[in-house]
Motif scaffolding. Structure first.
Motif, PDB file in Angstrom:
ATOM      1  N   ASP A   8       0.848  -1.163   0.000  1.00 30.29           N
ATOM      2  CA  ASP A   8       0.000   0.000   0.000  1.00 30.29           C
ATOM      3  C   ASP A   8       0.898   1.232   0.000  1.00 30.29           C
ATOM      4  OD1 ASP A   8      -2.398   1.165  -0.010  1.00 30.29           O
ATOM      5  OD2 ASP A   8      -2.793   0.948   2.146  1.00 30.29           O
ATOM      6  N   VAL A   9       0.895   1.980  -1.090  1.00 30.57           N
ATOM      7  CA  VAL A   9       1.752   3.164  -1.155  1.00 30.57           C
ATOM      8  C   VAL A   9       0.991   4.339  -0.531  1.00 30.57           C
ATOM      9  CG1 VAL A   9       3.011   4.732  -2.659  1.00 30.57           C
ATOM     10  CG2 VAL A   9       2.859   2.305  -3.247  1.00 30.57           C
ATOM     11  N   PRO A  10       1.480   4.892   0.589  1.00 26.75           N
ATOM     12  CA  PRO A  10       0.754   6.007   1.217  1.00 26.75           C
ATOM     13  C   PRO A  10       0.600   7.181   0.238  1.00 26.75           C
ATOM     14  CG  PRO A  10       2.496   5.191   2.669  1.00 26.75           C
ATOM     15  CD  PRO A  10       2.693   4.518   1.336  1.00 26.75           C
ATOM     16  N   ASP A  11      -0.595   7.766   0.233  1.00 23.55           N
ATOM     17  CA  ASP A  11      -0.873   8.882  -0.686  1.00 23.55           C
ATOM     18  C   ASP A  11       0.110  10.028  -0.475  1.00 23.55           C
ATOM     19  OD1 ASP A  11      -2.979   7.484  -1.703  1.00 23.55           O
ATOM     20  OD2 ASP A  11      -4.500   8.501  -0.477  1.00 23.55           O
ATOM     21  N   ALA A  12       0.430  10.304   0.778  1.00 23.18           N
ATOM     22  CA  ALA A  12       1.314  11.448   1.065  1.00 23.18           C
ATOM     23  C   ALA A  12       2.698  11.216   0.461  1.00 23.18           C
ATOM     24  CB  ALA A  12       1.431  11.660   2.575  1.00 23.18           C
ATOM     25  N   PHE A  13       3.172   9.971   0.488  1.00 19.96           N
ATOM     26  CA  PHE A  13       4.472   9.668  -0.114  1.00 19.96           C
ATOM     27  C   PHE A  13       4.394   9.798  -1.632  1.00 19.96           C
ATOM     28  CE2 PHE A  13       7.436   6.446  -1.942  1.00 19.96           C
ATOM     29  CZ  PHE A  13       8.605   7.143  -1.677  1.00 19.96           C
ATOM     30  N   GLY A  18       6.378  12.032  -5.928  1.00 20.72           N
ATOM     31  CA  GLY A  18       5.974  12.203  -7.328  1.00 20.72           C
ATOM     32  C   GLY A  18       6.177  13.625  -7.825  1.00 20.72           C
ATOM     33  N   ALA A  19       6.181  14.595  -6.878  1.00 20.06           N
ATOM     34  CA  ALA A  19       6.340  16.000  -7.274  1.00 20.06           C
ATOM     35  C   ALA A  19       7.724  16.284  -7.853  1.00 20.06           C
ATOM     36  CB  ALA A  19       6.077  16.904  -6.068  1.00 20.06           C
ATOM     37  N   HIS A  20       8.697  15.378  -7.617  1.00 24.11           N
ATOM     38  CA  HIS A  20      10.059  15.634  -8.106  1.00 24.11           C
ATOM     39  C   HIS A  20      10.187  15.538  -9.623  1.00 24.11           C
ATOM     40  CE1 HIS A  20      11.872  15.982  -4.181  1.00 24.11           C
ATOM     41  NE2 HIS A  20      11.255  14.889  -3.802  1.00 24.11           N
ATOM     42  N   ALA A  22       9.168  13.217 -13.629  1.00 25.69           N
ATOM     43  CA  ALA A  22       8.601  12.087 -14.379  1.00 25.69           C
ATOM     44  C   ALA A  22       9.265  10.760 -14.003  1.00 25.69           C
ATOM     45  CB  ALA A  22       8.750  12.347 -15.876  1.00 25.69           C
ATOM     46  N   ALA A  23      10.593  10.785 -13.788  1.00 22.62           N
ATOM     47  CA  ALA A  23      11.292   9.532 -13.446  1.00 22.62           C
ATOM     48  C   ALA A  23      10.764   8.998 -12.115  1.00 22.62           C
ATOM     49  CB  ALA A  23      12.796   9.782 -13.348  1.00 22.62           C
ATOM     50  N   GLU A  24      10.519   9.916 -11.184  1.00 21.80           N
ATOM     51  CA  GLU A  24      10.014   9.526  -9.874  1.00 21.80           C
ATOM     52  C   GLU A  24       8.590   8.967  -9.999  1.00 21.80           C
ATOM     53  OE1 GLU A  24      11.790  12.196 -10.510  1.00 21.80           O
ATOM     54  OE2 GLU A  24      13.389  12.275  -9.015  1.00 21.80           O
ATOM     55  N   ARG A  25       7.776   9.609 -10.854  1.00 24.46           N
ATOM     56  CA  ARG A  25       6.390   9.126 -11.005  1.00 24.46           C
ATOM     57  C   ARG A  25       6.361   7.759 -11.677  1.00 24.46           C
ATOM     58  NH1 ARG A  25       5.585  14.612 -11.514  1.00 24.46           N
ATOM     59  NH2 ARG A  25       5.723  14.613 -13.790  1.00 24.46           N
ATOM     60  N   ALA A  26       7.263   7.537 -12.623  1.00 23.79           N
ATOM     61  CA  ALA A  26       7.315   6.223 -13.287  1.00 23.79           C
ATOM     62  C   ALA A  26       7.709   5.153 -12.270  1.00 23.79           C
ATOM     63  CB  ALA A  26       8.321   6.260 -14.440  1.00 23.79           C
ATOM     64  N   TRP A  27       8.653   5.487 -11.420  1.00 22.46           N
ATOM     65  CA  TRP A  27       9.082   4.527 -10.392  1.00 22.46           C
ATOM     66  C   TRP A  27       7.922   4.228  -9.431  1.00 22.46           C
ATOM     67  CZ3 TRP A  27       9.717   5.130  -5.004  1.00 22.46           C
ATOM     68  CH2 TRP A  27      10.372   4.076  -4.364  1.00 22.46           C
ATOM     69  N   LEU A  28       7.186   5.286  -9.046  1.00 20.19           N
ATOM     70  CA  LEU A  28       6.039   5.093  -8.140  1.00 20.19           C
ATOM     71  C   LEU A  28       4.996   4.157  -8.761  1.00 20.19           C
ATOM     72  CD1 LEU A  28       5.457   8.740  -6.841  1.00 20.19           C
ATOM     73  CD2 LEU A  28       5.848   6.729  -5.384  1.00 20.19           C
ATOM     74  N   GLY A  53      10.326   8.055   3.852  1.00 23.62           N
ATOM     75  CA  GLY A  53      11.102   9.258   4.083  1.00 23.62           C
ATOM     76  C   GLY A  53      10.938  10.136   2.860  1.00 23.62           C
ATOM     77  N   MET A  54      11.996  10.878   2.544  1.00 20.81           N
ATOM     78  CA  MET A  54      11.959  11.748   1.375  1.00 20.81           C
ATOM     79  C   MET A  54      11.956  10.932   0.090  1.00 20.81           C
ATOM     80  SD  MET A  54      12.224  14.917   2.434  1.00 20.81           S
ATOM     81  CE  MET A  54      13.211  15.959   1.356  1.00 20.81           C
ATOM     82  N   ALA A  55      12.607   9.768   0.129  1.00 19.55           N
ATOM     83  CA  ALA A  55      12.899   9.100  -1.144  1.00 19.55           C
ATOM     84  C   ALA A  55      12.795   7.584  -1.089  1.00 19.55           C
ATOM     85  CB  ALA A  55      14.312   9.491  -1.586  1.00 19.55           C
ATOM     86  N   SER A  56      12.058   7.065  -0.120  1.00 17.89           N
ATOM     87  CA  SER A  56      11.967   5.608  -0.060  1.00 17.89           C
ATOM     88  C   SER A  56      10.703   5.186   0.660  1.00 17.89           C
ATOM     89  CB  SER A  56      13.171   5.032   0.675  1.00 17.89           C
ATOM     90  OG  SER A  56      13.121   5.414   2.025  1.00 17.89           O
ATOM     91  N   LEU A  57      10.265   3.971   0.337  1.00 21.40           N
ATOM     92  CA  LEU A  57       9.152   3.350   1.044  1.00 21.40           C
ATOM     93  C   LEU A  57       9.741   2.207   1.854  1.00 21.40           C
ATOM     94  CD1 LEU A  57       6.020   3.500   1.217  1.00 21.40           C
ATOM     95  CD2 LEU A  57       5.996   1.566  -0.348  1.00 21.40           C
ATOM     96  N   VAL A  58       9.414   2.180   3.147  1.00 21.26           N
ATOM     97  CA  VAL A  58      10.012   1.195   4.057  1.00 21.26           C
ATOM     98  C   VAL A  58       8.892   0.360   4.669  1.00 21.26           C
ATOM     99  CG1 VAL A  58      11.362   0.905   6.169  1.00 21.26           C
ATOM    100  CG2 VAL A  58      11.996   2.681   4.525  1.00 21.26           C
ATOM    101  N   LEU A  59       8.913  -0.920   4.363  1.00 23.75           N
ATOM    102  CA  LEU A  59       7.816  -1.804   4.736  1.00 23.75           C
ATOM    103  C   LEU A  59       8.251  -2.777   5.833  1.00 23.75           C
ATOM    104  CD1 LEU A  59       5.026  -2.121   3.307  1.00 23.75           C
ATOM    105  CD2 LEU A  59       6.016  -4.131   2.191  1.00 23.75           C
ATOM    106  N   PRO A  60       7.616  -2.738   7.009  1.00 23.66           N
ATOM    107  CA  PRO A  60       7.939  -3.753   8.024  1.00 23.66           C
ATOM    108  C   PRO A  60       7.527  -5.128   7.516  1.00 23.66           C
ATOM    109  CG  PRO A  60       6.558  -1.986   8.929  1.00 23.66           C
ATOM    110  CD  PRO A  60       6.572  -1.814   7.452  1.00 23.66           C
ATOM    111  N   VAL A  61       8.404  -6.094   7.690  1.00 25.81           N
ATOM    112  CA  VAL A  61       8.129  -7.450   7.189  1.00 25.81           C
ATOM    113  C   VAL A  61       8.643  -8.466   8.213  1.00 25.81           C
ATOM    114  CG1 VAL A  61       8.259  -6.855   4.729  1.00 25.81           C
ATOM    115  CG2 VAL A  61      10.352  -7.494   5.947  1.00 25.81           C
TER     116      VAL A  61
END
Ligand SMILES: Nc1ncnc2c1ncn2[C@@H]1O[C@H](COP(=O)(O)OP(=O)(O)O)[C@@H](O)[C@H]1O
Ligand SMILES: [Mg+2]
Length: 306
Positions: A8-13, A18-20, A22-28, A53-61
């Motif tokens: 689940d990708v948080p909307d705020a992230f 994504g605001a950075h 096109a490359a960032e949006r493609a990765w998202l 954080g600013m540039a990563s999604l961190v998932l507890p597993v």
């Protein structure tokens, strides 16, 4: 985002990253599939809400044997490739352990720490600074592994960008200050060091752990002089510096505590810290700013005052 993915990708992230561009949006857009791929490849099951954080999604597993870990998903860039090399060289000494990684995507499986307890949450600012300084001393004791970016190149690039950044400033005193910082860096270029630097050791990049009370996370490793490491510890928790009523004294107190704990020569550490002030000035100017951040000015002036 796909609804079938366990990620689940948080909307705020998505919005902030994504605001950075096109490359960032493609990765998202590919992130749910990327996460699902690594859950499967490393036999992990999700274990709680994602952090970011600013540039990563961190998932507890949890791993197949039940061990808690986190899956860190980040876009492959020079910094993230360097992070893997750095984490391997540190081998968990004062910093989070790398449990597995994928070179192509720079996806990491990391030891789980307590994300609810960053060092920034410690009420005693001096105690927090001492902990940070102690970690810093251990991290920079390690020689940089081959292949990392080098401070000499980062500094030379900054010097090339500095004149334009200086011209962008309205205040002539600030223009002078940027030139002074550049001159200090130019003097140190020939002796830029060979230690493994974290480059982003601030209070939110230290988390409480179990095998040690506090461990660093999120390095952007660089080979170079440890003096280049001090600025985040000087300008973070800035309100506490201002609250002392004597900014110069409070800055120098932080600086002296750090240089003593890490065993650094004050003059060199001053020069490289001015280099970090220069770096922030260049970044801000290139983002359209026409004035320096007052905290950066105060730090540079405090260091230059003696
Ligand atoms: N090893 C870990 N254990 C628990 N939480 C973590 C771990 N690493 C990162 N986190 C959480 O994820 C957030 C973002 O991770 P970080 O590595 O700092 O990435 P970024 O480069 O995006 O700042 C952290 O602030 C923290 O809340
Ligand atoms: Mg971070």
């Amino acid at each position: 985002m796909t609804t079938s993915s366990p990620i689940d990708v948080p909307d705020a992230f998505a919005a902030s990253y994504g605001a950075h561009g096109a490359a960032e949006r493609a990765w998202l857009a590919g992130l749910p599939a990327l996460g699902a791929e690594f859950l499967d490849r490393w036999a992990l099951r999700p274990d709680g809400p994602a952090r970011y954080g600013m540039a990563s999604l961190v998932l507890p597993v949890r791993r197949a044997d039940g061990t808690p870990a986190v899956l860190k998903l980040q876009r492959a860039r020079e910094e993230t490739t360097g992070a893997t090399a750095g984490l391997r060289a540190w081998c968990g000494d004062g910093i989070v352990r790398l449990l597995d990684h994928d070179e192509a995507t720079t996806t990491q499986l990391l030891e789980r720490l307590d994300a609810r307890r960053p060092l920034s949450s410690l009420p005693d600012a001096t105690a927090a600074l001492e902990i940070l300084a102690g970690l810093l001393a251990r991290l920079v004791a390690v020689p940089a592994p081959p292949g990392l970016r080098h401070l000499a190149d980062v500094a030379a690039d900054l010097l090339a960008r500095a004149p334009r950044a200086a011209r962008a400033l309205h205040d002539p005193d600030e223009r002078r200050l940027v030139r002074t910082c550049a001159a200090a860096v130019a003097e140190l270029l020939g002796e830029s060091g060979d230690r493994l630097l974290h480059w982003d050791l601030h209070y939110d990049n230290v988390l409480a752990g179990e095998r040690e009370p506090w461990l660093a996370i999120d390095p952007e490793p660089l080979a170079g002089d440890p003096g280049f490491e001090l600025l985040p510890a000087l300008d973070n928790r800035w309100a506490e510096v201002v609250a002392t009523g004597d900014v110069r004294r409070a800055v120098l107190r932080r600086f002296d505590l750090l240089t003593e704990a890490v065993g650094l020569d004050r003059a060199r550490a001053t020069g490289w810290t001015l280099g970090r002030v220069l770096q922030n000035a260049v970044w801000d100017a290139e983002d359209g700013s026409t004035a320096l951040d007052p905290a950066q000015v105060a730090i540079a002036e405090a260091l230059l005052s003696r």
